[in-house]
Design a protein around this motif. Sequence first.
Motif, PDB file in Angstrom:
ATOM      1  N   GLN A  71       9.383  -1.777   2.004  1.00  0.00           N
ATOM      2  CA  GLN A  71       9.733  -2.803   1.014  1.00  0.00           C
ATOM      3  C   GLN A  71      10.155  -4.094   1.701  1.00  0.00           C
ATOM      4  O   GLN A  71       9.793  -5.190   1.271  1.00  0.00           O
ATOM      5  CB  GLN A  71      10.879  -2.303   0.134  1.00  0.00           C
ATOM      6  N   GLY A  72      10.922  -3.943   2.781  1.00  0.00           N
ATOM      7  CA  GLY A  72      11.346  -5.127   3.534  1.00  0.00           C
ATOM      8  C   GLY A  72      10.173  -5.875   4.129  1.00  0.00           C
ATOM      9  O   GLY A  72      10.128  -7.117   4.096  1.00  0.00           O
ATOM     10  N   LEU A  73       9.197  -5.129   4.672  1.00  0.00           N
ATOM     11  CA  LEU A  73       8.010  -5.770   5.252  1.00  0.00           C
ATOM     12  C   LEU A  73       7.209  -6.500   4.180  1.00  0.00           C
ATOM     13  O   LEU A  73       6.729  -7.622   4.397  1.00  0.00           O
ATOM     14  CB  LEU A  73       7.140  -4.719   5.944  1.00  0.00           C
ATOM     15  N   LEU A  74       7.050  -5.850   3.019  1.00  0.00           N
ATOM     16  CA  LEU A  74       6.313  -6.491   1.931  1.00  0.00           C
ATOM     17  C   LEU A  74       7.048  -7.739   1.440  1.00  0.00           C
ATOM     18  O   LEU A  74       6.428  -8.772   1.160  1.00  0.00           O
ATOM     19  CB  LEU A  74       6.124  -5.503   0.771  1.00  0.00           C
ATOM     20  N   ALA A  75       8.380  -7.651   1.344  1.00  0.00           N
ATOM     21  CA  ALA A  75       9.164  -8.805   0.903  1.00  0.00           C
ATOM     22  C   ALA A  75       9.052  -9.967   1.893  1.00  0.00           C
ATOM     23  O   ALA A  75       8.955 -11.141   1.483  1.00  0.00           O
ATOM     24  CB  ALA A  75      10.634  -8.397   0.745  1.00  0.00           C
ATOM     25  N   SER A  76       9.018  -9.652   3.203  1.00  0.00           N
ATOM     26  CA  SER A  76       8.874 -10.702   4.217  1.00  0.00           C
ATOM     27  C   SER A  76       7.521 -11.396   4.090  1.00  0.00           C
ATOM     28  O   SER A  76       7.419 -12.628   4.178  1.00  0.00           O
ATOM     29  CB  SER A  76       9.027 -10.100   5.617  1.00  0.00           C
TER      30      SER A  76
ATOM     31  N   HIS B  24      12.121   4.779  -7.521  1.00  0.00           N
ATOM     32  CA  HIS B  24      11.630   3.741  -6.603  1.00  0.00           C
ATOM     33  C   HIS B  24      12.393   2.420  -6.777  1.00  0.00           C
ATOM     34  O   HIS B  24      11.829   1.366  -7.059  1.00  0.00           O
ATOM     35  CB  HIS B  24      10.122   3.547  -6.732  1.00  0.00           C
ATOM     36  N   VAL B  25      13.711   2.538  -6.587  1.00  0.00           N
ATOM     37  CA  VAL B  25      14.590   1.376  -6.731  1.00  0.00           C
ATOM     38  C   VAL B  25      14.158   0.272  -5.764  1.00  0.00           C
ATOM     39  O   VAL B  25      13.966   0.502  -4.589  1.00  0.00           O
ATOM     40  CB  VAL B  25      16.054   1.777  -6.442  1.00  0.00           C
ATOM     41  N   GLY B  26      14.014  -0.944  -6.223  1.00  0.00           N
ATOM     42  CA  GLY B  26      13.670  -2.084  -5.375  1.00  0.00           C
ATOM     43  C   GLY B  26      12.210  -2.467  -5.427  1.00  0.00           C
ATOM     44  O   GLY B  26      11.875  -3.641  -5.263  1.00  0.00           O
ATOM     45  N   LEU B  27      11.325  -1.502  -5.677  1.00  0.00           N
ATOM     46  CA  LEU B  27       9.894  -1.818  -5.709  1.00  0.00           C
ATOM     47  C   LEU B  27       9.545  -2.697  -6.906  1.00  0.00           C
ATOM     48  O   LEU B  27       8.575  -3.450  -6.860  1.00  0.00           O
ATOM     49  CB  LEU B  27       9.058  -0.536  -5.761  1.00  0.00           C
ATOM     50  N   GLY B  28      10.338  -2.606  -7.966  1.00  0.00           N
ATOM     51  CA  GLY B  28      10.068  -3.421  -9.157  1.00  0.00           C
ATOM     52  C   GLY B  28      10.096  -4.902  -8.856  1.00  0.00           C
ATOM     53  O   GLY B  28       9.286  -5.677  -9.389  1.00  0.00           O
ATOM     54  N   ALA B  29      11.033  -5.328  -7.983  1.00  0.00           N
ATOM     55  CA  ALA B  29      11.112  -6.752  -7.634  1.00  0.00           C
ATOM     56  C   ALA B  29       9.874  -7.205  -6.874  1.00  0.00           C
ATOM     57  O   ALA B  29       9.374  -8.322  -7.076  1.00  0.00           O
ATOM     58  CB  ALA B  29      12.367  -7.009  -6.799  1.00  0.00           C
ATOM     59  N   VAL B  30       9.351  -6.331  -6.013  1.00  0.00           N
ATOM     60  CA  VAL B  30       8.141  -6.661  -5.256  1.00  0.00           C
ATOM     61  C   VAL B  30       6.950  -6.775  -6.202  1.00  0.00           C
ATOM     62  O   VAL B  30       6.138  -7.706  -6.098  1.00  0.00           O
ATOM     63  CB  VAL B  30       7.877  -5.596  -4.170  1.00  0.00           C
ATOM     64  N   VAL B  31       6.852  -5.827  -7.141  1.00  0.00           N
ATOM     65  CA  VAL B  31       5.763  -5.863  -8.131  1.00  0.00           C
ATOM     66  C   VAL B  31       5.843  -7.142  -8.963  1.00  0.00           C
ATOM     67  O   VAL B  31       4.829  -7.819  -9.203  1.00  0.00           O
ATOM     68  CB  VAL B  31       5.824  -4.623  -9.048  1.00  0.00           C
ATOM     69  N   GLY B  32       7.057  -7.503  -9.385  1.00  0.00           N
ATOM     70  CA  GLY B  32       7.230  -8.708 -10.195  1.00  0.00           C
ATOM     71  C   GLY B  32       6.848  -9.972  -9.457  1.00  0.00           C
ATOM     72  O   GLY B  32       6.155 -10.844 -10.003  1.00  0.00           O
ATOM     73  N   ALA B  33       7.272 -10.086  -8.187  1.00  0.00           N
ATOM     74  CA  ALA B  33       6.945 -11.277  -7.400  1.00  0.00           C
ATOM     75  C   ALA B  33       5.448 -11.402  -7.195  1.00  0.00           C
ATOM     76  O   ALA B  33       4.869 -12.495  -7.305  1.00  0.00           O
ATOM     77  CB  ALA B  33       7.667 -11.217  -6.050  1.00  0.00           C
ATOM     78  N   LEU B  34       4.808 -10.299  -6.908  1.00  0.00           N
ATOM     79  CA  LEU B  34       3.357 -10.313  -6.679  1.00  0.00           C
ATOM     80  C   LEU B  34       2.606 -10.704  -7.950  1.00  0.00           C
ATOM     81  O   LEU B  34       1.714 -11.555  -7.929  1.00  0.00           O
ATOM     82  CB  LEU B  34       2.917  -8.930  -6.198  1.00  0.00           C
ATOM     83  N   SER B  35       2.977 -10.086  -9.084  1.00  0.00           N
ATOM     84  CA  SER B  35       2.294 -10.371 -10.355  1.00  0.00           C
ATOM     85  C   SER B  35       2.463 -11.838 -10.748  1.00  0.00           C
ATOM     86  O   SER B  35       1.506 -12.501 -11.171  1.00  0.00           O
ATOM     87  CB  SER B  35       2.854  -9.469 -11.459  1.00  0.00           C
TER      88      SER B  35
END
Length: 700
Positions: A70-75, A161-172
């Motif tokens: 998740q950290g790598l994807l967020a970076s 999967h706590v935290g993955l929702g923010a990554v999905v939201g940013a990408l979308s």
Amino acid sequence: MVAFGKKLKERSIQEWQGYYINYKLMKKKVNQYSRQLQGGDLERRQVLKDFSKMLDNQIEKVALFMLEQQGLLASRLQRLRESHDALQEEPEISHLANLKEGYRAVGQDLLKLLFFVEMNAIGVRKILKKFDKRFGYRFTNYYVKTRANHPYSELQQVYKHVGLGAVVGALSRNLHDLQNNQGSYLSIYDQPVLPHQDPVVDSIRAAVDRLTHSTNFLNFMAQHAFIMQQDLPSPQDEEEAVEEEERRYHFMSLLLNLVNTFLYMVNTYIIVPTADDYSMSLGAAATVCGVVIGAMAVAQLFASVYFSAWSNKSYFKPLIFSSIVLFIGNLLYALAFDFNSIAALLIGRLFCGLGSARAVNRRYISDCVPLKIRMQASAGFVSASALGMACGPALAGLLQIRFKIYKLTFDQNTLPGWVMAIAWLVYLVWLAISFREPALEPEESHTSTKDSSNSAVQDGNLESGIKQPLLITSEEIVEQVEDEDDSEEASEESRAPVNSIGAAYRLLTPPVKVQLLIYFMLKYAMEILLSESSVVTTYYFGWSTSSVAIFLACLGLTVLPVNIVIGSYISNMFEDRQILLVSEIMVCVGILFSFNILVPYTVPQYVCSGLIMFVSAEVLEGVNLSLLSRVMSSRLSRGTYNGGLLSTEAGTIARVIADVTITVAGYFGRDMLLNVTLLPSLVTCVVSIVATCFTYNSLY
């Protein structure tokens, strides 16, 4: 048939293999514990302690790797965000295209991570199930109870999967912003499901929905339909699956299925306000209305099976047959008065039950509607049912007229039959003109796929055998034997459809049985309330047919508003199992308040208790079917004896028993009818609450 351990190895991502749960090691440990316990070398308490620690370590490994990814994807998203901001000042088409590809690449990696989480979550469930089965413990209950609600729970990380929702939201959001939407102020926050989304976003959304069982209104409504979902294809096969679904989809055919659902529910409830009067006009007792109403449910028991089997080959022919049978059944029901025949009345209702094509309607949505709109279609199925349930009694209330044409009588008793016969005739013509039969999957495909995969495995074994020693060690022999011990689990993992009652019964675990019992209970309670309403209200309050029709229509109209509140708000605040238990208790409260203990029995008591019982049962139905879809084997998603059929049969049996109970209770007199019929409802409700408490921790 492939055991889960082999499936996990085949579908795992090569570079991440070291971060999956070690399913093979845990399986070997379970076998080792079994031998040690039999030999007396180990105490049970030590087994529980060691296995808990090992499982904690495996889940921790998965959770920490998830956080790292998740950290790598967020970076990467942060770097893309900086590039995106720079392009706002000097936009260039080539750079925008590169930026889009960058976001899509992140999306593909996110999709890989979601599949990684899913495989590990399944592995944890399976090893817990294997441990319980081998030792006869309720270890799953203990493990989930102690880990699920702990503030430092790593189990929550895997399952929620706590935290993955923010990554999905940013990408979308960023992919949507990069599309040609100049002049549009819409964002993913204004409209969560935007049209023309990037395909990678659709794939991610499908994967996330599988993991979360998200509880927005459409999802909650769709649970009432109990459209069983198959396992998602692997990422590389997903595009082909989407294309196949689009090819099979036809809007008018879907609409015809929903209209069929609506008309059938109207047909079911349109006679309820007048069934007792019709029975008495033909010389029978008023309580025979239970048999008249229940005759349709009796026939539906058999209709559900043959329609489910028929839908394996066609959708159009079963719907045509259903419409013809329902036309004949309603015609017989309408003519029974002029024939002065209670037999014609009952045969007409039996024919109506034989025309129940709800199994076909469900199957069409499951098989022929694209995944991206399947939730809306499922919610439409439920809405059509609810609307039909409300419109049936309301329509009966409007048909309070009497006239004759030649020797045919048209009054409040016969007009429901005439109206529905005409409605099914019009529907039959529309169906014949507009329905498009989708292309069914060839039956040979499964066999050929299996044969080709077997030959590929044999070729692979031949090639690898050249590089391996001719003699294998004793440890390898033990491993092979342990893999063979997993044959039962391999059978459960098989994707073969369930086409026999015996095979379906073997897949019914205790949690599944409890959920089917709950479904039986709520359908029984609702049928008692609805079917005897005309007799009870006439005896105690002197209500007319119009008053009964208004009462039943008002009950039906509560379905959608209640589900909006539950689906949009309550289900986002509480777990499904919590809502399930509270709803059962409220149904029990409604039943207790309905008993005629105080004299006189008042309208407010009857209406309020009936409303509590009905609304609670409606809430319970959605949550119950949601949990049933989770605890039920994936093998029950297809085949003749699928999950939808099993739940339908449980509900139909409940309705049949309830209607028979009303007729039998009539022999005790009208003054005893209410209490005699409510007593089995109360007992069944209490038993279901106790059973829920025993399986509560397995409903995670």
